[in-house]
Design a protein around this motif. Structure first.
Motif, PDB file in Angstrom:
ATOM      1  N   ALA A  67       0.775  -1.321  -0.198  1.00 47.14           N
ATOM      2  CA  ALA A  67       0.076  -0.122  -0.069  1.00 47.14           C
ATOM      3  C   ALA A  67       0.806   1.171   0.008  1.00 47.14           C
ATOM      4  O   ALA A  67       2.032   1.250   0.331  1.00 47.14           O
ATOM      5  N   VAL A  68       0.285   2.463  -0.320  1.00 46.72           N
ATOM      6  CA  VAL A  68       0.804   3.679  -0.221  1.00 46.72           C
ATOM      7  C   VAL A  68      -0.079   4.610   0.692  1.00 46.72           C
ATOM      8  O   VAL A  68      -1.207   4.718   0.280  1.00 46.72           O
ATOM      9  N   VAL A  69       0.437   5.344   1.438  1.00 49.40           N
ATOM     10  CA  VAL A  69      -0.139   6.174   2.452  1.00 49.40           C
ATOM     11  C   VAL A  69       0.146   7.698   2.026  1.00 49.40           C
ATOM     12  O   VAL A  69       1.320   8.107   1.772  1.00 49.40           O
ATOM     13  N   VAL A  70      -0.861   8.452   1.822  1.00 54.86           N
ATOM     14  CA  VAL A  70      -0.864   9.867   1.710  1.00 54.86           C
ATOM     15  C   VAL A  70      -1.162  10.549   3.103  1.00 54.86           C
ATOM     16  O   VAL A  70      -2.814  10.490   3.165  1.00 54.86           O
ATOM     17  N   THR A  71      -0.317  11.384   3.618  1.00 53.00           N
ATOM     18  CA  THR A  71      -0.838  11.951   5.004  1.00 53.00           C
ATOM     19  C   THR A  71      -0.479  13.283   4.826  1.00 53.00           C
ATOM     20  O   THR A  71       0.701  13.942   4.772  1.00 53.00           O
ATOM     21  N   PRO A  72      -1.550  14.349   5.014  1.00 55.73           N
ATOM     22  CA  PRO A  72      -1.213  15.877   5.069  1.00 55.73           C
ATOM     23  C   PRO A  72      -0.734  16.162   6.626  1.00 55.73           C
ATOM     24  O   PRO A  72      -1.420  15.693   7.348  1.00 55.73           O
ATOM     25  N   SER A  73       0.088  16.898   6.584  1.00 56.51           N
ATOM     26  CA  SER A  73       0.572  17.562   8.091  1.00 56.51           C
ATOM     27  C   SER A  73      -0.054  18.914   8.240  1.00 56.51           C
ATOM     28  O   SER A  73       0.202  19.693   7.384  1.00 56.51           O
ATOM     29  N   ALA A  74      -0.722  19.073   9.324  1.00 58.45           N
ATOM     30  CA  ALA A  74      -1.320  20.380   9.737  1.00 58.45           C
ATOM     31  C   ALA A  74      -2.049  20.926   8.527  1.00 58.45           C
ATOM     32  O   ALA A  74      -1.867  22.163   7.861  1.00 58.45           O
ATOM     33  N   PRO A  75      -3.145  20.073   8.060  1.00 55.96           N
ATOM     34  CA  PRO A  75      -4.001  20.688   6.978  1.00 55.96           C
ATOM     35  C   PRO A  75      -4.872  21.766   7.230  1.00 55.96           C
ATOM     36  O   PRO A  75      -5.484  21.964   8.431  1.00 55.96           O
ATOM     37  N   MET A  76      -4.869  22.632   6.393  1.00 58.89           N
ATOM     38  CA  MET A  76      -5.828  24.034   6.671  1.00 58.89           C
ATOM     39  C   MET A  76      -7.207  23.854   5.987  1.00 58.89           C
ATOM     40  O   MET A  76      -8.143  24.374   6.335  1.00 58.89           O
ATOM     41  N   SER A  77      -7.253  23.039   4.631  1.00 64.54           N
ATOM     42  CA  SER A  77      -8.291  23.098   3.775  1.00 64.54           C
ATOM     43  C   SER A  77      -8.169  21.838   3.080  1.00 64.54           C
ATOM     44  O   SER A  77      -7.056  21.434   2.637  1.00 64.54           O
ATOM     45  N   GLY A  78      -9.367  21.542   2.235  1.00 65.87           N
ATOM     46  CA  GLY A  78      -9.324  20.501   1.303  1.00 65.87           C
ATOM     47  C   GLY A  78      -9.228  19.053   2.077  1.00 65.87           C
ATOM     48  O   GLY A  78      -9.742  18.956   2.972  1.00 65.87           O
ATOM     49  N   ILE A  79      -8.519  18.161   1.430  1.00 62.44           N
ATOM     50  CA  ILE A  79      -8.541  16.851   2.061  1.00 62.44           C
ATOM     51  C   ILE A  79      -7.653  16.919   3.200  1.00 62.44           C
ATOM     52  O   ILE A  79      -6.487  17.528   3.409  1.00 62.44           O
ATOM     53  N   SER A  80      -8.201  16.409   4.236  1.00 59.03           N
ATOM     54  CA  SER A  80      -7.720  16.629   5.478  1.00 59.03           C
ATOM     55  C   SER A  80      -7.234  15.314   6.276  1.00 59.03           C
ATOM     56  O   SER A  80      -6.899  15.217   7.437  1.00 59.03           O
ATOM     57  N   ARG A  81      -7.686  14.167   5.790  1.00 56.78           N
ATOM     58  CA  ARG A  81      -7.296  13.037   6.402  1.00 56.78           C
ATOM     59  C   ARG A  81      -6.458  11.963   5.534  1.00 56.78           C
ATOM     60  O   ARG A  81      -6.215  12.222   4.109  1.00 56.78           O
TER      61      ARG A  81
END
Length: 309
Positions: A196-210
């Motif tokens: 698998a490949v995981v995409v993680t945002p750090s400190a998201p402000m808007s858009g995809i947050s999880r």
């Protein structure tokens, strides 16, 4: 066994002389050839030959990484086009990939020569960054420059756009890398056995947050939006490039890109579990007991309350 040759990769700043001397003495007794990267030649005894970094894996039967996880990741990247078994000797602070402690090295070297070990395959991310090809065994990150705004990037999977991110950084990780930066940013722990490949945002402000978990067969593309700040591209923790608002990275999952030597896979898994428990995953008392040396285990048993009738 005089045709057997082992390559050494060294931590860039730590004192590795004691471990290197152990390996040199062992190699002399067993007729094993030793080589090191040309840039490290001055740090090893004269009987260790030198090769260009690009020829280290193709010129050796096995590699020994002396350092921590960062040194191991660099060694795996060196061998990605010609995977050979890599034995990790632990001189780092908090390693998940490396297994052998310096005091256990002589026995591990004998087993390496005799082929008495198992191999743990490692996946990697084969990435194209603005036309340049790179590989990452832990993660590739788009990170903002302090004071320059946020990373704003669109997400596309197999050519289909799904949304955008506005955040401090975007982390794309392998299952192995899920315990590193991605985990610190709130991403899931993914079993090393998963593909698998995981995409993680750090400190998201808007858009995809999880965090998003993708199949290993899907092609991921992150493209900076026109109002994005300049982004630093990190591969396994090293900054390799700075890209502007027309930059993009494309990521493909590659199986069996690295081969990590395991002398005791079960014990290594237990130690990794203990390290994770120190972060966030508490162990049950009986699980903790199994990780203790025998004398401490006996003391642990003496201190336990008697079973309730």
């Amino acid at each position: 066994m005089d045709s057997y040759r082992v390559g050494l990769t060294l931590h860039p700043t730590r004192d590795v002389s004691g471990v290197v001397r152990t390996i040199v003495d062992w190699a002399g007794r067993h007729g094993v050839g030793l080589v090191v990267r040309a840039e490290d030649k001055a740090r090893v005894p004269p009987q260790v030959a030198a090769l260009p970094s690009t020829a280290l894996a193709t010129g050796c039967d096995a590699l020994i990484s002396i350092g921590g996880d960062g040194t191991m990741l660099g060694t795996l990247r060196l061998a990605v086009e010609h995977p050979v078994p890599v034995l990790g000797v632990h001189l780092g602070q908090f390693g998940f990939l490396v297994e052998v402690q310096p005091e256990g090295l002589p026995a591990a070297l004998d087993r390496l020569l005799e082929g008495q070990f198992t191999v743990e395959p490692q996946s990697c991310l084969a990435c194209t960054v603005c036309g340049d090809d790179v590989v990452a065994f832990n993660d590739i990150v788009l990170g903002r420059h302090p004071g320059e705004g946020f990373v704003v990037a669109t997400l596309a999977i197999d050519g289909q756009q799904y949304g955008y991110y506005r955040c401090d950084s975007l982390i794309v990780s392998t299952p192995t890398g899920s315990t590193a930066y991605s985990y610190a940013a709130g991403g899931p722990l993914v079993s090393p056995a998963a593909q698998a490949v995981v995409v993680t945002p750090s400190a998201p402000m808007s858009g995809i947050s999880r965090p998003v978990v993708l199949s290993s067969d899907e092609v991921l593309r992150l493209e900076l939006h026109t109002d994005s700040a300049r982004a630093a591209v990190e591969v396994d923790g090293r900054v390799i490039k700075h890209i502007e608002d027309d930059g993009a990275i494309e990521v493909r999952y590659r199986r069996n890109a690295g081969l990590v030597v395991r002398m005791d896979p079960r014990r290594h898994r237990e130690r990794s579990q203990l390290r994770l428990s120190l972060l966030d995953l508490p162990l049950l008392p009986e699980q903790l007991r199994e990780l203790l040396p025998a004398p401490l285990r006996d003391e642990f048993d003496r201190r336990q309350p008697p079973p309730t009738p």
